[in-house]
Design an enzyme around this catalytic site. Structure first.
Site, PDB file in Angstrom:
ATOM      1  CE  LYS A   1      36.880  29.869  11.038  1.00 44.82           C
ATOM      2  NZ  LYS A   1      36.728  29.426  12.438  1.00 44.82           N
TER       3      LYS A   1
ATOM      4  CE  LYS B   1      44.487  23.160   8.500  1.00 41.75           C
ATOM      5  NZ  LYS B   1      44.787  23.575   9.864  1.00 41.75           N
TER       6      LYS B   1
ATOM      7  CE  LYS C   1      38.138  20.357  12.386  1.00 43.36           C
ATOM      8  NZ  LYS C   1      38.242  20.146  13.796  1.00 43.36           N
TER       9      LYS C   1
END
Ligand code: TRP
Length: 334
Positions: free
Chosen positions: A115, A197, A200
């Site tokens: 991040k 994966k 969203k």
């Protein structure tokens, strides 16, 4: 333990639109756990502000997510469905646990590194101590089990380390949580790149099926899904694209991969993709209808929000008061 049941905690962030991956991999399985465990399912809005959010959007998304929990089948009388930000104990315990967590430990967290690289202009202290807030979520309810995806296992590990460290000094205060490995939830991959994966936050909207996608969109996305070159519906490592589609199909229909291979024996990818799309549209339809119905019932949702925040708060305070006392904070005068 609450009323003789083990405690289960999990949470999701209200950022981005929930995907089929979130549903089949987590939410759908949560529903089956509420008889066996005392479940707390939080909308972890405090975690969301570690990256910059638009306030009204965050509020709307948080409410949508909470409504989706119920639409997916979680009964809010049996499961404590609540906003993290409505229970101040999360922040209070997080501060305390920050003082029992080492910089070196947090520096090793792979999610922080990812991040920080992604949001290089906003590497705030909250992003760094995110795992401590997560530890507080879990420990505040004396949770025994935590269903999490692989990407969160490292955070669960540090939660256990912090709890054990605290217990070694002050006695048995926290229950040491275990990752929940029950019947593994489906591990759904991106439709555009099956090595990743389904997420969203994927920028390519064709890579993910969102829970609110209409049937035409769902079918179109499956038509465009990447497949492989064998031109056979076969469940194997060499065909990661088809393998992912088979897993989705099985999760939606309850069939096994072998049954699916048989069903599509001799048929092409085109027929199969259409069938997968239809099976997904079929499970999304009732979910969306329930969601719309619940969304219209403002009073009902408001009541769930209030009652469950009170319930969460009750258990959170029990742990927090114990912790405050143990570390030597002065007693409250009543
Ligand atoms: N960090 C988790 C995620 O992004 C969400 C989360 C926050 C969580 N607190 C939690 C999950 C406690 C399980 C338990 O997926």
């Amino acid at each position: 333990m609450i009323d003789g049941k083990k405690v289960l905690f999990s949470g999701m962030q209200a950022t981005g639109n929930l995907t089929l991956g979130n549903y089949l991999g987590a939410l759908k399985n949560w529903v089956n756990l509420s008889d066996e465990y005392e479940c707390f399912y939080s909308v972890v809005d405090m975690h969301s502000i570690t990256v910059r959010q638009d306030p009204s959007e965050l509020r709307q998304r948080a409410r949508k997510l909470l409504t989706l929990y119920i639409a997916a089948g979680l009964d809010p009388k049996k499961n404590c469905i609540y906003y993290q930000s409505h229970v101040s104990g999360h922040a209070e315990l997080a501060w305390i646990l920050n003082c029992f967590t080492y910089m070196g430990e947090l520096n090793r967290m792979t999610q922080f590194k990812d991040k920080a690289a992604k949001h290089a202009d906003n590497i705030n202290a909250g992003l760094f101590t995110y795992p401590v807030l997560m530890a507080s979520d879990i420990l505040l309810y004396q949770s025994d089990v935590v269903p999490v995806g692989k990407d969160q296992l490292q955070h669960l590990e540090i939660t256990r380390d912090i709890a054990q460290r605290f217990n070694a000094i002050y006695g048995d205060i926290f229950t040491i949580p275990e990752p929940f490995m029950g019947k593994a939830g489906a591990n759904i991959k991106s439709l555009q790149d099956p090595s990743k994966k389904m997420s969203k936050s994927d920028e390519n909207t064709n890579a993910s099926i969102y829970l609110m996608d209409d049937p035409d969109t769902v079918i179109r996305k499956f038509k465009r899904a990447v497949t492989d070159s064998e031109a056979q519906v076969r469940y194997c490592e060499e065909q990661p694209g088809i393998r992912n589609l088979i897993e989705i199909y099985c999760a939606c229909t309850g069939k096994t991969p072998e049954e699916t291979e048989k069903e599509f024996d001799g048929k092409g990818y085109g027929d199969f993709k259409l069938a997968v799309g239809e099976s997904v549209a079929d499970i999304l339809k009732p979910l969306q209808a329930r969601f719309e119905e619940l969304s219209r019932d403002k009073a009902y949702i408001d009541n769930v929000i209030k009652e469950n925040a009170d319930k969460a708060n009750y258990y959170a305070m029990k742990t927090l008061r114990k912790v405050q006392k143990k570390i030597g904070f002065p007693e409250r005068i009543r």
